[in-house]
Design a protein around this motif. Structure first.
Motif, PDB file in Angstrom:
ATOM      1  N   LEU A  39      18.063 -67.063  24.177  1.00  0.00           N
ATOM      2  CA  LEU A  39      19.218 -66.362  23.627  1.00  0.00           C
ATOM      3  C   LEU A  39      18.898 -65.791  22.243  1.00  0.00           C
ATOM      4  O   LEU A  39      19.298 -64.666  21.926  1.00  0.00           O
ATOM      5  CB  LEU A  39      20.416 -67.297  23.566  1.00  0.00           C
ATOM      6  CG  LEU A  39      21.772 -66.684  23.285  1.00  0.00           C
ATOM      7  CD1 LEU A  39      22.084 -65.527  24.226  1.00  0.00           C
ATOM      8  CD2 LEU A  39      22.854 -67.747  23.392  1.00  0.00           C
ATOM      9  N   ILE A  40      18.162 -66.534  21.439  1.00  0.00           N
ATOM     10  CA  ILE A  40      17.729 -66.027  20.129  1.00  0.00           C
ATOM     11  C   ILE A  40      16.881 -64.771  20.322  1.00  0.00           C
ATOM     12  O   ILE A  40      17.072 -63.762  19.630  1.00  0.00           O
ATOM     13  CB  ILE A  40      16.950 -67.110  19.351  1.00  0.00           C
ATOM     14  CG1 ILE A  40      17.884 -68.238  18.921  1.00  0.00           C
ATOM     15  CG2 ILE A  40      16.239 -66.506  18.141  1.00  0.00           C
ATOM     16  CD1 ILE A  40      17.168 -69.475  18.391  1.00  0.00           C
ATOM     17  N   PHE A  41      15.959 -64.819  21.266  1.00  0.00           N
ATOM     18  CA  PHE A  41      15.100 -63.670  21.545  1.00  0.00           C
ATOM     19  C   PHE A  41      15.929 -62.476  22.006  1.00  0.00           C
ATOM     20  O   PHE A  41      15.746 -61.353  21.532  1.00  0.00           O
ATOM     21  CB  PHE A  41      14.056 -64.037  22.599  1.00  0.00           C
ATOM     22  CG  PHE A  41      13.153 -62.906  22.968  1.00  0.00           C
ATOM     23  CD1 PHE A  41      12.155 -62.494  22.104  1.00  0.00           C
ATOM     24  CD2 PHE A  41      13.308 -62.246  24.178  1.00  0.00           C
ATOM     25  CE1 PHE A  41      11.318 -61.435  22.443  1.00  0.00           C
ATOM     26  CE2 PHE A  41      12.481 -61.192  24.516  1.00  0.00           C
ATOM     27  CZ  PHE A  41      11.476 -60.779  23.650  1.00  0.00           C
ATOM     28  N   LYS A  42      16.869 -62.722  22.911  1.00  0.00           N
ATOM     29  CA  LYS A  42      17.718 -61.648  23.430  1.00  0.00           C
ATOM     30  C   LYS A  42      18.520 -60.997  22.311  1.00  0.00           C
ATOM     31  O   LYS A  42      18.589 -59.769  22.204  1.00  0.00           O
ATOM     32  CB  LYS A  42      18.666 -62.193  24.496  1.00  0.00           C
ATOM     33  CG  LYS A  42      19.620 -61.158  25.040  1.00  0.00           C
ATOM     34  CD  LYS A  42      20.597 -61.745  26.031  1.00  0.00           C
ATOM     35  CE  LYS A  42      21.574 -60.689  26.510  1.00  0.00           C
ATOM     36  NZ  LYS A  42      22.544 -61.215  27.442  1.00  0.00           N
ATOM     37  N   LEU A  43      19.122 -61.820  21.452  1.00  0.00           N
ATOM     38  CA  LEU A  43      19.917 -61.278  20.352  1.00  0.00           C
ATOM     39  C   LEU A  43      19.058 -60.518  19.350  1.00  0.00           C
ATOM     40  O   LEU A  43      19.488 -59.484  18.823  1.00  0.00           O
ATOM     41  CB  LEU A  43      20.687 -62.401  19.646  1.00  0.00           C
ATOM     42  CG  LEU A  43      21.838 -63.013  20.430  1.00  0.00           C
ATOM     43  CD1 LEU A  43      22.425 -64.204  19.673  1.00  0.00           C
ATOM     44  CD2 LEU A  43      22.920 -61.982  20.721  1.00  0.00           C
ATOM     45  N   SER A  44      17.857 -60.995  19.097  1.00  0.00           N
ATOM     46  CA  SER A  44      16.990 -60.289  18.151  1.00  0.00           C
ATOM     47  C   SER A  44      16.576 -58.925  18.694  1.00  0.00           C
ATOM     48  O   SER A  44      16.415 -57.969  17.928  1.00  0.00           O
ATOM     49  CB  SER A  44      15.771 -61.130  17.797  1.00  0.00           C
ATOM     50  OG  SER A  44      14.950 -61.328  18.906  1.00  0.00           O
ATOM     51  N   ARG A  45      16.438 -58.827  20.009  1.00  0.00           N
ATOM     52  CA  ARG A  45      16.149 -57.520  20.623  1.00  0.00           C
ATOM     53  C   ARG A  45      17.364 -56.593  20.541  1.00  0.00           C
ATOM     54  O   ARG A  45      17.234 -55.407  20.280  1.00  0.00           O
ATOM     55  CB  ARG A  45      15.730 -57.703  22.086  1.00  0.00           C
ATOM     56  CG  ARG A  45      14.503 -58.553  22.317  1.00  0.00           C
ATOM     57  CD  ARG A  45      13.268 -57.825  22.037  1.00  0.00           C
ATOM     58  NE  ARG A  45      13.174 -56.705  22.969  1.00  0.00           N
ATOM     59  CZ  ARG A  45      12.086 -56.051  23.233  1.00  0.00           C
ATOM     60  NH1 ARG A  45      10.983 -56.403  22.656  1.00  0.00           N
ATOM     61  NH2 ARG A  45      12.082 -55.049  24.059  1.00  0.00           N
ATOM     62  N   GLN A  46      18.561 -57.140  20.795  1.00  0.00           N
ATOM     63  CA  GLN A  46      19.783 -56.347  20.736  1.00  0.00           C
ATOM     64  C   GLN A  46      20.079 -55.872  19.311  1.00  0.00           C
ATOM     65  O   GLN A  46      20.628 -54.794  19.115  1.00  0.00           O
ATOM     66  CB  GLN A  46      20.976 -57.143  21.244  1.00  0.00           C
ATOM     67  CG  GLN A  46      21.014 -57.313  22.729  1.00  0.00           C
ATOM     68  CD  GLN A  46      22.210 -58.118  23.192  1.00  0.00           C
ATOM     69  OE1 GLN A  46      22.905 -58.741  22.394  1.00  0.00           O
ATOM     70  NE2 GLN A  46      22.444 -58.121  24.499  1.00  0.00           N
ATOM     71  N   GLU A  47      19.701 -56.703  18.343  1.00  0.00           N
ATOM     72  CA  GLU A  47      19.978 -56.383  16.946  1.00  0.00           C
ATOM     73  C   GLU A  47      19.354 -55.056  16.529  1.00  0.00           C
ATOM     74  O   GLU A  47      19.895 -54.329  15.705  1.00  0.00           O
ATOM     75  CB  GLU A  47      19.444 -57.523  16.067  1.00  0.00           C
ATOM     76  CG  GLU A  47      19.772 -57.371  14.605  1.00  0.00           C
ATOM     77  CD  GLU A  47      19.210 -58.515  13.791  1.00  0.00           C
ATOM     78  OE1 GLU A  47      19.775 -58.765  12.715  1.00  0.00           O
ATOM     79  OE2 GLU A  47      18.214 -59.144  14.203  1.00  0.00           O
ATOM     80  N   LYS A  48      18.243 -54.710  17.137  1.00  0.00           N
ATOM     81  CA  LYS A  48      17.544 -53.469  16.798  1.00  0.00           C
ATOM     82  C   LYS A  48      18.261 -52.231  17.334  1.00  0.00           C
ATOM     83  O   LYS A  48      17.993 -51.128  16.892  1.00  0.00           O
ATOM     84  CB  LYS A  48      16.122 -53.515  17.346  1.00  0.00           C
ATOM     85  CG  LYS A  48      15.290 -54.601  16.739  1.00  0.00           C
ATOM     86  CD  LYS A  48      13.942 -54.691  17.394  1.00  0.00           C
ATOM     87  CE  LYS A  48      13.165 -55.858  16.806  1.00  0.00           C
ATOM     88  NZ  LYS A  48      11.868 -56.031  17.418  1.00  0.00           N
ATOM     89  N   LEU A  49      19.189 -52.414  18.268  1.00  0.00           N
ATOM     90  CA  LEU A  49      19.820 -51.280  18.940  1.00  0.00           C
ATOM     91  C   LEU A  49      21.237 -50.969  18.465  1.00  0.00           C
ATOM     92  O   LEU A  49      21.845 -50.033  18.968  1.00  0.00           O
ATOM     93  CB  LEU A  49      19.859 -51.544  20.454  1.00  0.00           C
ATOM     94  CG  LEU A  49      18.518 -51.841  21.117  1.00  0.00           C
ATOM     95  CD1 LEU A  49      18.727 -52.235  22.572  1.00  0.00           C
ATOM     96  CD2 LEU A  49      17.597 -50.644  21.006  1.00  0.00           C
ATOM     97  N   VAL A  50      21.755 -51.745  17.520  1.00  0.00           N
ATOM     98  CA  VAL A  50      23.146 -51.580  17.109  1.00  0.00           C
ATOM     99  C   VAL A  50      23.239 -51.155  15.645  1.00  0.00           C
ATOM    100  O   VAL A  50      22.252 -51.174  14.910  1.00  0.00           O
ATOM    101  CB  VAL A  50      23.953 -52.886  17.340  1.00  0.00           C
ATOM    102  CG1 VAL A  50      24.006 -53.224  18.819  1.00  0.00           C
ATOM    103  CG2 VAL A  50      23.384 -54.036  16.559  1.00  0.00           C
ATOM    104  N   ASP A  51      24.472 -50.793  15.231  1.00  0.00           N
ATOM    105  CA  ASP A  51      24.664 -50.372  13.845  1.00  0.00           C
ATOM    106  C   ASP A  51      24.620 -51.575  12.891  1.00  0.00           C
ATOM    107  O   ASP A  51      24.594 -52.723  13.305  1.00  0.00           O
ATOM    108  CB  ASP A  51      25.978 -49.593  13.694  1.00  0.00           C
ATOM    109  CG  ASP A  51      27.202 -50.419  14.016  1.00  0.00           C
ATOM    110  OD1 ASP A  51      27.266 -51.598  13.612  1.00  0.00           O
ATOM    111  OD2 ASP A  51      28.121 -49.887  14.669  1.00  0.00           O
TER     112      ASP A  51
END
Length: 92
Positions: A39-51
């Motif tokens: 989940l940490i990995f998933k969120l860190s990937r998503q963090e790059k795609l949002v404002d």
């Protein structure tokens, strides 16, 4: 060098700080810890795609998950079950 001996009749239980820990608890702990890391990995990937505002929220969630991962104990069965229930709600 001291030879470490294993009692193979007791592989389903171990003692940790005078507490009996069943093999099932160790498996649950490892599953939850792995899920938290995923989940940490998933969120860190998503963090790059949002404002930037959403990045801040995601980073706070990542920090909470890191804290949980670092402080989770095998003998804390109720917390492991609660975390497992919460993680099941998140889609991977």
């Amino acid at each position: 060098m001291k030879l470490i001996q294993f009692n193979l009749n007791r592989l389903d239980k171990t003692q940790l700080e005078q507490q009996d820990i069943e093999y099932k608890h160790i498996i649950d702990y490892e599953i939850v810890r792995g899920a938290v890391c995923s989940l940490i990995f998933k969120l860190s990937r998503q963090e790059k795609l949002v404002d930037s505002k959403q990045q801040e929220i995601i980073q706070k969630n990542i920090n909470k998950l890191i804290y949980i991962r670092d402080h989770l104990q095998i003998q804390d069965h109720s917390s492991i079950q609660n975390i497992m229930s919460e993680i099941r709600l998140v889609e991977f």
